[in-house]
Write a protein that holds these residues in place. Structure first.
Motif, PDB file in Angstrom:
ATOM      1  N   ARG A 292      14.801  12.659 -12.023  1.00  0.00           N
ATOM      2  CA  ARG A 292      14.463  11.212 -11.963  1.00  0.00           C
ATOM      3  C   ARG A 292      12.871  10.839 -12.086  1.00  0.00           C
TER       4      ARG A 292
ATOM      5  N   ARG B 128      12.801  15.202 -20.581  1.00  0.00           N
ATOM      6  CA  ARG B 128      13.218  14.854 -19.098  1.00  0.00           C
ATOM      7  C   ARG B 128      14.644  14.186 -19.009  1.00  0.00           C
ATOM      8  N   GLY B 129      14.923  13.326 -20.250  1.00  0.00           N
ATOM      9  CA  GLY B 129      16.220  12.824 -20.093  1.00  0.00           C
ATOM     10  C   GLY B 129      17.376  13.901 -20.317  1.00  0.00           C
TER      11      GLY B 129
ATOM     12  N   ARG C  58       6.650  10.788 -26.276  1.00  0.00           N
ATOM     13  CA  ARG C  58       8.134  10.516 -26.785  1.00  0.00           C
ATOM     14  C   ARG C  58       8.915  11.925 -26.340  1.00  0.00           C
TER      15      ARG C  58
ATOM     16  N   LEU D  82      11.265  12.077 -15.111  1.00  0.00           N
ATOM     17  CA  LEU D  82      11.566  11.072 -16.197  1.00  0.00           C
ATOM     18  C   LEU D  82      10.628   9.781 -16.183  1.00  0.00           C
ATOM     19  N   ALA D  83      10.626   9.148 -14.744  1.00  0.00           N
ATOM     20  CA  ALA D  83       9.765   8.032 -14.533  1.00  0.00           C
ATOM     21  C   ALA D  83       8.224   8.265 -14.787  1.00  0.00           C
TER      22      ALA D  83
ATOM     23  N   VAL E 271       9.631  12.507 -22.854  1.00  0.00           N
ATOM     24  CA  VAL E 271      10.321  11.214 -22.070  1.00  0.00           C
ATOM     25  C   VAL E 271      12.020  12.050 -22.787  1.00  0.00           C
TER      26      VAL E 271
ATOM     27  N   ASP F 213       1.619   5.588 -26.275  1.00  0.00           N
ATOM     28  CA  ASP F 213       2.775   5.916 -27.065  1.00  0.00           C
ATOM     29  C   ASP F 213       2.611   6.991 -28.178  1.00  0.00           C
TER      30      ASP F 213
ATOM     31  N   GLN G  51       3.959   7.383 -21.189  1.00  0.00           N
ATOM     32  CA  GLN G  51       4.470   6.965 -22.756  1.00  0.00           C
ATOM     33  C   GLN G  51       3.931   5.220 -22.796  1.00  0.00           C
ATOM     34  N   ARG G  52       4.163   4.620 -21.643  1.00  0.00           N
ATOM     35  CA  ARG G  52       3.680   2.999 -21.677  1.00  0.00           C
ATOM     36  C   ARG G  52       2.225   3.069 -21.833  1.00  0.00           C
TER      37      ARG G  52
ATOM     38  N   ARG H  65       7.858   8.213 -18.800  1.00  0.00           N
ATOM     39  CA  ARG H  65       7.918   6.734 -19.253  1.00  0.00           C
ATOM     40  C   ARG H  65       6.610   6.289 -19.049  1.00  0.00           C
ATOM     41  N   SER H  66       6.089   6.206 -17.726  1.00  0.00           N
ATOM     42  CA  SER H  66       4.743   5.582 -17.556  1.00  0.00           C
ATOM     43  C   SER H  66       3.771   6.302 -18.408  1.00  0.00           C
TER      44      SER H  66
END
Length: 68
Positions: free
Chosen positions: A24, A49-50, A43, A27-28, A46, A38, A34-35, A31-32
């Motif tokens: 988790r 990690r998923g 991608r 993944l966080a 992310v 991008d 990626q924000r 995502r951070s």
């Protein structure tokens, strides 16, 4: 004095909980990133990690279904 016997599944669940927590966090972080930017590699990170989280959850469900 009460003696409790820990089943091997209890130890496995504890390990999987730690692995899930780590996944988790990764993944966080992905995502951070990626924000912030991008990109295709962000991608992919992310998505990877998923997939890690899915794998840990699959192991957890398999451990729950296994006979004690």
């Amino acid at each position: 004095m009460t003696t409790t016997v820990e089943s091997p599944l209890d130890g496995l669940r504890a390990v999987l909980e730690v692995e899930f927590s780590r996944a988790r966090t990764r993944l966080a972080e992905a995502r951070s990133q990626q924000r912030r930017k991008d990109t295709p590699s962000a991608r992919a990170a992310v998505a990877a990690r998923g997939a890690e989280i899915d794998a840990v959850l699959d192991m957890y469900l398999a451990a729950r279904a296994a006979p004690a």
